[in-house]
Design an enzyme around this catalytic site. Structure first.
Site, short mmCIF file in Angstrom:
data_model
loop_
_atom_site.label_atom_id
_atom_site.label_comp_id
_atom_site.label_asym_id
_atom_site.label_seq_id
_atom_site.Cartn_x
_atom_site.Cartn_y
_atom_site.Cartn_z
N GLU A 142 0.92 -1.07 0.26
CA GLU A 142 -0.41 0.31 0.13
C GLU A 142 0.73 1.44 0.04
O GLU A 142 1.86 1.53 0.01
CB GLU A 142 -0.48 -0.01 1.19
CG GLU A 142 -1.82 -1.00 1.18
CD GLU A 142 -2.63 -1.47 2.70
OE1 GLU A 142 -2.40 -0.22 3.12
OE2 GLU A 142 -3.47 -1.94 2.51
N GLY A 363 30.70 -0.40 -24.16
CA GLY A 363 31.12 0.88 -24.11
C GLY A 363 29.94 1.41 -25.09
O GLY A 363 28.85 1.37 -24.15
N GLU A 387 9.00 -8.24 -4.41
CA GLU A 387 8.03 -8.68 -3.97
C GLU A 387 9.43 -8.72 -2.55
O GLU A 387 9.97 -10.36 -1.82
CB GLU A 387 9.49 -10.18 -4.15
CG GLU A 387 7.77 -10.75 -5.36
CD GLU A 387 7.40 -11.94 -5.82
OE1 GLU A 387 7.26 -12.81 -5.02
OE2 GLU A 387 7.06 -12.04 -6.33
N THR A 389 12.52 -5.80 -0.54
CA THR A 389 13.66 -5.61 -1.01
C THR A 389 14.85 -6.49 -0.47
O THR A 389 14.80 -7.02 0.31
CB THR A 389 13.78 -3.88 -0.04
OG1 THR A 389 13.84 -4.41 0.91
CG2 THR A 389 12.48 -2.79 -0.31
N1 CAA Z 1 6.13 -18.28 6.50
C1 CAA Z 1 3.96 -18.44 7.46
N2 CAA Z 1 4.30 -17.44 8.44
C2 CAA Z 1 5.29 -16.29 8.19
C3 CAA Z 1 5.60 -15.83 7.56
C4 CAA Z 1 6.68 -17.47 6.34
N3 CAA Z 1 7.35 -17.18 6.11
N4 CAA Z 1 6.54 -15.24 8.05
C5 CAA Z 1 5.98 -14.78 8.93
N5 CAA Z 1 4.37 -15.63 9.30
C6 CAA Z 1 3.22 -15.18 10.12
C7 CAA Z 1 4.00 -15.23 11.38
O1 CAA Z 1 2.71 -16.63 12.21
C8 CAA Z 1 4.36 -14.40 12.28
O2 CAA Z 1 4.00 -15.02 13.82
P1 CAA Z 1 4.42 -15.65 14.80
O3 CAA Z 1 5.08 -14.86 15.37
O4 CAA Z 1 3.39 -15.82 14.95
O5 CAA Z 1 5.56 -16.29 14.25
C9 CAA Z 1 3.62 -12.96 11.37
O6 CAA Z 1 3.62 -14.03 10.23
C10 CAA Z 1 4.44 -11.90 11.27
O7 CAA Z 1 5.79 -11.82 11.20
P2 CAA Z 1 6.94 -11.49 11.19
O8 CAA Z 1 6.80 -10.75 13.23
O9 CAA Z 1 7.83 -11.72 11.08
O10 CAA Z 1 6.27 -9.89 11.37
P3 CAA Z 1 6.88 -8.30 10.48
O11 CAA Z 1 5.75 -7.60 10.73
O12 CAA Z 1 8.21 -8.09 11.35
O13 CAA Z 1 7.30 -8.27 9.18
C11 CAA Z 1 8.54 -8.72 6.86
C12 CAA Z 1 8.78 -9.40 8.57
C13 CAA Z 1 9.71 -9.99 7.07
C14 CAA Z 1 9.48 -8.11 7.45
C15 CAA Z 1 7.85 -8.70 6.09
O14 CAA Z 1 6.95 -8.00 6.21
C16 CAA Z 1 8.07 -8.82 5.03
O15 CAA Z 1 8.11 -9.56 4.27
N6 CAA Z 1 8.05 -7.47 4.77
C17 CAA Z 1 8.32 -7.51 2.44
C18 CAA Z 1 6.67 -7.95 1.74
C19 CAA Z 1 7.12 -7.99 0.62
O16 CAA Z 1 7.73 -8.75 0.49
N7 CAA Z 1 6.28 -7.06 -0.43
C20 CAA Z 1 6.33 -7.14 -1.41
C21 CAA Z 1 5.05 -7.05 -2.91
S1 CAA Z 1 4.34 -8.06 -3.83
C22 CAA Z 1 5.64 -7.62 -4.79
O17 CAA Z 1 6.07 -6.70 -5.04
C23 CAA Z 1 5.13 -8.63 -5.95
C24 CAA Z 1 5.56 -7.66 -7.40
O18 CAA Z 1 5.35 -6.70 -8.25
C25 CAA Z 1 6.00 -8.72 -8.74
#
Ligand code: CAA
Length: 402
Positions: A142, A363, A387, A389
């Site tokens: 978002e 070049g 997907e 950074t």
């Molecule tokens: N598998 C299963 N569940 C997961 C998981 C995984 N890999 N990672 C997290 N979870 C679940 C867990 O249940 C976790 O809860 P628990 O505490 O019970 O374990 C819950 O989610 C929350 O996880 P985090 O506490 O790790 O969450 P966070 O707020 O700290 O965020 C983050 C972690 C890795 C930074 C995540 O927000 C993230 O990946 N951010 C990047 C987002 C992204 O990749 N966006 C891409 C958009 S799509 C795109 O770009 C497509 C395109 O155009 C082609």
């Protein structure tokens, strides 16, 4: 070889060697390469220049059953395994990164349904995707929730047997072209990530509209637009999985699909390396081909070394993705999260370096649009950003060290 049969021949080949594709995979690569060079490459420069959707590529991919190869056979798909999917994306990206987003984002958009959706939802939405009648996009980010995906504001409120969605999704790949959208929305604001649920939204649902296409540095042929949700009423049975499971589904999906971005990076880098290799044989300076100079040879050696290291990591990640059987949701691989992030991060950094070096090897010519390597360099950049950074990938890796 008929490509459609080629994809099906590798369906379910979960026992492939971790680091080496089976013969069937290499045959698939040859067929996809031939198709990509004949039907997709000739339009790649124009698609970029005019920032237009690669319709010729979509037509060719649908005609050869390559637009959404990951869809399980039970739902009318080719049922390609994770490595075959990587190879298909790699070979398309080698000639046109924008076109490779067709199979990649069809997987990203539909994987939440495959991983967490009920049988009725799978039948309803995967069939048209497999046939090529509909594409699928993924709506997580978002305006104010990029890396912090759980900080999203899009709201879904229950109203009888419907949910009413309001909000704005940004950076949505293939928005406007896709018929179906997996949308993550907050159903309980008190619970942060555990209060997020996933829904299938259709392009034709009342209240769905799209922003103007973003003006981008690269992947110009793949439309990136905002998706506006204005009191969109979706039937309750369009929720994917249970209430509050949407964030976990979104993250599980990315564990698998970050590998497809690695594949895209490999393909872009291979395209640039192949072009540069040919160029240095032809281009003469100081009375001999520039490829005869050791400085140039060392650059090419480094490029090939980085690319092969990235490829091995990506294939190892694909093997782990396949162990978590996408078709059935069964099986597990505790290292998938680490490997998906590592492959995407490493391969995209390698692609950025390799494409930059390819421009250098050409070049002044490399710096012009008369040669494809500047497009490849611009296209490579996004693989370090979307997907998640590469900084986010490092967070994910650090939290899931093997
Ligand atoms: N598998 C299963 N569940 C997961 C998981 C995984 N890999 N990672 C997290 N979870 C679940 C867990 O249940 C976790 O809860 P628990 O505490 O019970 O374990 C819950 O989610 C929350 O996880 P985090 O506490 O790790 O969450 P966070 O707020 O700290 O965020 C983050 C972690 C890795 C930074 C995540 O927000 C993230 O990946 N951010 C990047 C987002 C992204 O990749 N966006 C891409 C958009 S799509 C795109 O770009 C497509 C395109 O155009 C082609």
């Amino acid at each position: 070889m008929n490509i459609s049969r080629g994809v099906r021949a590798v369906a379910g080949a979960a026992d492939f060697d971790l680091y080496r594709p089976a013969e069937e995979h290499e045959m698939l690569r040859e067929s996809v390469r031939a198709l990509a060079e004949a039907k997709i490459a000739p339009h790649a420069a124009a698609v970029d220049e005019e920032a237009r959707f690669p319709q010729e590529a979509l037509d060719a991919l649908v005609a050869n059953d390559l637009h959404a190869v990951h869809v399980p056979e039970a739902y009318g798909g080719a049922g390609a395994d994770a490595l075959a999917t990587v190879i298909v994306i790699e070979e398309i990206a080698r000639v046109c990164a924008s076109s490779s987003l067709i199979p990649a984002v069809n997987k990203l958009g539909s994987l939440p349904v495959i991983l967490s959706g009920g049988e009725d939802l799978k039948k309803k939405y995967l069939g048209p995707l497999a046939k090529g009648d509909a594409m699928f996009s993924y709506c997580l980010s978002e305006p104010d929730a990029g890396s912090d995906a759980a900080g999203m504001k899009t709201r879904a409120v229950r109203d009888g047997d419907h949910w009413v969605l309001n909000g704005v999704k940004r950076w949505i790949t293939n928005a406007g072209v896709s018929e179906y959208y997996t949308v993550m929305a907050v159903t309980d604001p008190e619970k942060r990530s555990k209060g997020i649920s996933a829904f299938v939204v259709e392009k034709g649902d009342e209240g769905v509209s799209f922003g103007a296409p973003e003006k981008k540095l690269g992947i110009k042929g793949s439309p990136t637009r905002e998706v506006y949700l204005d009191n969109v009423r979706v039937p309750a049975d369009r929720m994917i999985g249970g209430e509050g499971t949407g964030f976990a589904t979104a993250m599980q999906t990315l564990d698998h699909t970050r590998i497809t971005i690695a594949a895209q990076a490999l393909g872009i880098a291979q395209g640039a390396l192949d072009y540069a290799k040919g160029y240095v044989r032809e281009r003469k300076q100081f009375g001999k081909p520039v490829g005869d100079f050791q400085g140039v040879q060392f650059m090419l050696a480094d490029m090939a070394m980085k690319l092969e290291a990235a490829r091995q990591l990506t294939y190892a990640a694909a093997a782990r993705s396949e162990r978590v059987s996408i078709g059935t949701g069964k099986g597990s691989d505790e290292q998938l999260t680490f490997f998906g992030a590592a492959a995407k991060c490493y391969a995209s950094d390698a692609a950025m370096e390799i494409t930059t070096d390819a421009v250098q090897l050409l070049g002044g010519y490399g710096f012009t649009r008369d040669y494809p390597v500047e497009r490849m360099m611009r296209d490579a950049k996004i693989t370090q950003i979307y997907e998640g950074t590469n900084q986010v990938q490092r967070i994910v890796m650090a939290r899931n060290l093997p």
